[in-house]
Design a protein around this motif. Sequence first.
Motif, mmCIF file in Angstrom:
data_model
loop_
_atom_site.group_PDB
_atom_site.id
_atom_site.type_symbol
_atom_site.label_atom_id
_atom_site.label_comp_id
_atom_site.label_asym_id
_atom_site.label_seq_id
_atom_site.Cartn_x
_atom_site.Cartn_y
_atom_site.Cartn_z
ATOM 1 N N ILE A 34 0.823 -1.207 0.000
ATOM 2 C CA ILE A 34 0.000 0.000 0.000
ATOM 3 C C ILE A 34 0.860 1.261 0.000
ATOM 4 N N THR A 90 0.837 3.992 -2.987
ATOM 5 C CA THR A 90 0.455 5.365 -2.696
ATOM 6 C C THR A 90 1.526 6.336 -3.162
ATOM 7 N N THR A 102 1.790 3.073 7.225
ATOM 8 C CA THR A 102 1.309 1.706 7.011
ATOM 9 C C THR A 102 2.066 0.700 7.858
ATOM 10 N N THR A 118 -1.486 -7.879 -1.014
ATOM 11 C CA THR A 118 -0.151 -7.281 -0.961
ATOM 12 C C THR A 118 0.906 -8.364 -0.752
ATOM 13 N N PRO A 127 -3.631 -3.131 -3.530
ATOM 14 C CA PRO A 127 -3.009 -1.943 -2.951
ATOM 15 C C PRO A 127 -3.291 -0.677 -3.746
ATOM 16 N N VAL A 185 -6.435 1.020 -2.396
ATOM 17 C CA VAL A 185 -6.211 1.771 -1.158
ATOM 18 C C VAL A 185 -5.416 3.039 -1.457
#
Length: 251
Positions: free
Chosen positions: A30, A34, A95, A191, A221, A224
């Motif tokens: 994640i 991101t 995370t 993930t 991922p 998210v």
Amino acid sequence: MGTATTGASTTREPELAGQTVVLIGGSAGIGLETARRARAEGADVVLTGRNPERLRQAALEVGARSTAAFDATDPAALKQFFDGLPDPIDHVLVTAGGPSYGPLLEMDSDQVRDALSGHAVLGLEVARNVHGRMRPGGTLLLMGGTGGRRVSRGLGIASAATDAIPPFVAALALELAPARVNLIAAGFVDTPLSASLLGDQLEARRNELRTTLPIGRVVGPEDVAALAVHIMINTALTGATFDIDGGQQFI
């Protein structure tokens, strides 16, 4: 009679241009997704994690501004990291860390304390280090889960720990204002960590979710990451919990 037409530009300006996004746990999963999405929106990204080689590879993949390898649960190392960053910071996603599962009666007192408070303590330590250094409208994003909302023997103390995080985030949002604090509550996310935990049971879990989740697929991922970047961009969002589990909590 002729009609004049004017061509309108369809080019969209990146919405995080000139901003700095810090990923605590950004070398995979994640955090890395991101970082990738934030970069696509024009942000500079800083990646942290425990594994220097994995961080180096992740930084090359996304064009990170810098990386730092350390244990995020070590307050001194965390402070040293943030002290070394140039101001200002715009957004931080944490995370690192995760829930603890297992029978309650098999846990000792230290394990209970860590399970109930570990995630909140990490979030609070990060908040202390960004307080006064984060631009107004920036956000501290913490990760939680939806699966722990059920009470069962298998989940043990995870349900109590899960319930504690949303009010903690809301209270922290008031103290950190005008910076924002929000919580992303995910279900199963496909993930590398999930793969390492499930081993040869991973594909069976994927198939189960594909056939039972209302969305008809497994949450990845990138899903998210899309939510995380949206929360960074929308400066009206603070003190809130955002579920992203494909409807897993309802089945």
